[in-house]
Design a protein around this motif. Structure first.
Motif, PDB file in Angstrom:
ATOM      1  N   ASP A 180       2.122  16.015   1.701  1.00  0.00           N
ATOM      2  CA  ASP A 180       1.720  14.518   2.181  1.00  0.00           C
ATOM      3  C   ASP A 180       1.078  13.678   2.626  1.00  0.00           C
ATOM      4  N   TRP A 181       0.899  13.948   3.558  1.00  0.00           N
ATOM      5  CA  TRP A 181      -0.469  13.263   4.974  1.00  0.00           C
ATOM      6  C   TRP A 181      -1.506  13.182   4.290  1.00  0.00           C
ATOM      7  N   GLY A 182      -1.677  14.446   3.821  1.00  0.00           N
ATOM      8  CA  GLY A 182      -2.885  14.616   3.443  1.00  0.00           C
ATOM      9  C   GLY A 182      -3.475  13.984   2.282  1.00  0.00           C
ATOM     10  N   SER A 183      -2.429  13.731   1.483  1.00  0.00           N
ATOM     11  CA  SER A 183      -2.394  12.666   0.008  1.00  0.00           C
ATOM     12  C   SER A 183      -2.740  11.574   0.366  1.00  0.00           C
ATOM     13  N   LEU A 184      -2.072  11.150   1.021  1.00  0.00           N
ATOM     14  CA  LEU A 184      -2.386   9.870   1.301  1.00  0.00           C
ATOM     15  C   LEU A 184      -3.223   8.778   2.499  1.00  0.00           C
ATOM     16  N   VAL A 185      -3.815  10.374   2.735  1.00  0.00           N
ATOM     17  CA  VAL A 185      -5.480  10.046   3.301  1.00  0.00           C
ATOM     18  C   VAL A 185      -6.848  10.053   2.318  1.00  0.00           C
ATOM     19  N   ILE A 186      -6.115  10.716   1.072  1.00  0.00           N
ATOM     20  CA  ILE A 186      -7.109  11.528  -0.096  1.00  0.00           C
ATOM     21  C   ILE A 186      -6.849   9.378  -1.400  1.00  0.00           C
ATOM     22  N   VAL A 187      -5.771   9.030  -1.024  1.00  0.00           N
ATOM     23  CA  VAL A 187      -5.196   8.006  -1.600  1.00  0.00           C
ATOM     24  C   VAL A 187      -6.160   6.970  -0.628  1.00  0.00           C
ATOM     25  N   ILE A 188      -6.369   6.712   0.461  1.00  0.00           N
ATOM     26  CA  ILE A 188      -7.094   5.468   1.740  1.00  0.00           C
ATOM     27  C   ILE A 188      -8.529   5.669   0.996  1.00  0.00           C
ATOM     28  N   PHE A 189      -8.876   7.359   0.808  1.00  0.00           N
ATOM     29  CA  PHE A 189     -10.589   7.298   0.711  1.00  0.00           C
ATOM     30  C   PHE A 189     -10.688   6.592  -0.579  1.00  0.00           C
ATOM     31  N   ALA A 190     -10.141   6.867  -1.818  1.00  0.00           N
ATOM     32  CA  ALA A 190      -9.719   6.051  -3.464  1.00  0.00           C
ATOM     33  C   ALA A 190     -10.201   5.043  -3.036  1.00  0.00           C
ATOM     34  N   ILE A 191      -9.687   4.491  -2.707  1.00  0.00           N
ATOM     35  CA  ILE A 191      -9.156   2.476  -2.288  1.00  0.00           C
ATOM     36  C   ILE A 191     -10.397   2.323  -2.090  1.00  0.00           C
ATOM     37  N   ILE A 192     -10.659   2.760  -1.015  1.00  0.00           N
ATOM     38  CA  ILE A 192     -12.157   2.455  -0.444  1.00  0.00           C
ATOM     39  C   ILE A 192     -13.492   2.855  -1.584  1.00  0.00           C
ATOM     40  N   LEU A 193     -13.455   3.624  -2.169  1.00  0.00           N
ATOM     41  CA  LEU A 193     -14.983   4.221  -2.753  1.00  0.00           C
ATOM     42  C   LEU A 193     -14.878   2.891  -3.960  1.00  0.00           C
ATOM     43  N   LEU A 194     -13.646   2.866  -4.419  1.00  0.00           N
ATOM     44  CA  LEU A 194     -13.563   1.451  -5.578  1.00  0.00           C
ATOM     45  C   LEU A 194     -13.969   0.735  -5.327  1.00  0.00           C
ATOM     46  N   ALA A 195     -13.311  -0.297  -3.836  1.00  0.00           N
ATOM     47  CA  ALA A 195     -13.681  -1.103  -3.639  1.00  0.00           C
ATOM     48  C   ALA A 195     -14.947  -1.221  -2.988  1.00  0.00           C
ATOM     49  N   ALA A 196     -15.262  -0.241  -2.707  1.00  0.00           N
ATOM     50  CA  ALA A 196     -17.650  -0.590  -2.523  1.00  0.00           C
ATOM     51  C   ALA A 196     -18.240  -0.436  -3.436  1.00  0.00           C
ATOM     52  N   ASP A 197     -17.597  -0.337  -4.915  1.00  0.00           N
ATOM     53  CA  ASP A 197     -18.496  -0.914  -5.725  1.00  0.00           C
ATOM     54  C   ASP A 197     -17.886  -0.909  -7.217  1.00  0.00           C
ATOM     55  N   ARG A 198     -17.986  -2.526  -6.750  1.00  0.00           N
ATOM     56  CA  ARG A 198     -17.796  -3.610  -8.159  1.00  0.00           C
ATOM     57  C   ARG A 198     -18.435  -3.647  -9.259  1.00  0.00           C
TER      58      ARG A 198
END
Length: 213
Positions: A180-198
């Motif tokens: 689940d720590w790995g899941s958290l890292v992937i979730v943060i990565f997905a948030i960064i991707l969405l925030a970077a491309d608006r």
């Protein structure tokens, strides 16, 4: 749609505009991340490998605990007994059930976010895309917070529960917890991707010049 540069007599060039849909890699990866996280959560929440404990007072007894079940291992001091888990029962600790509830909520939010991102990529309405991607970011942010809370609370409460026991016990977290720590890292990565491309636009207009024969 075809636009003629001039009245052609069979050899005049014709300009053709083609609208091509090109899905942005950031959103494709973000959607994939969401669905990967949902799979990892399902894998992590089911087994009894969240924490391994070993009581060293008297006979050595090993126990494996999950969010829903706990199992007593064979007496490891007796090599003649099988090593398979036995004596499983339902998990009774309240904090375990609380962590399980947080992860289930996180799973639902992540699945919803991934579905919304996928829907936004296929939608033709730019205004709707903006709303969908923004809601997806919010849902993933809530997921990240809930996961972080559950992952911090879990070892603290395990330590507190074992310290209150009169038995001499050693313990360590299992692979399901680390997953689940790995899941958290992937979730943060997905948030960064969405925030970077608006940019909501998924289409690209290509101009092609065609000469009639």
């Amino acid at each position: 749609m075809d636009y003629d540069d001039a009245d052609h007599d069979g050899s005049s060039p014709t300009t053709k505009l083609e609208v091509v849909t090109i899905y942005r890699p950031t959103r494709v990866v973000a959607a994939v991340c969401c669905f990967v996280v949902t799979l990892l959560m399902i894998i992590s929440i089911c087994p009894t490998d969240w924490v391994d404990t070993m009581e060293t007072a008297g006979s050595i007894v090993k126990q494996k605990e999950g969010l829903f079940r706990k199992c007593n291992a064979s007496n490891v001091a007796d090599k003649t007994l099988p090593r398979d888990l036995q004596g499983c029962s339902n998990q009774e600790k309240a904090f375990m059930k609380g962590v399980a509830a947080l992860i289930i909520i996180s799973w639902l939010l992540t699945l919803t976010a991934g579905s919304l991102i996928s829907y936004g990529m296929f939608s033709q309405l730019d205004e709707l895309k903006v709303i969908v991607y923004r809601v997806s970011m919010i849902l993933l942010s809530i997921t990240g917070v809930l996961l972080l809370i559950s992952l911090i609370i879990f070892p603290v409460m395990v330590s507190k529960a074992l310290n209150s026991s009169l038995r001499e016990t050693t313990w360590h977290v299992g692979w399901a917890y680390m997953l689940d720590w790995g899941s958290l890292v992937i979730v943060i990565f997905a948030i960064i991707l969405l925030a970077a491309d608006r940019n909501p636009d998924e289409t690209s207009v290509m101009e092609k010049v065609v000469r009639s024969q």
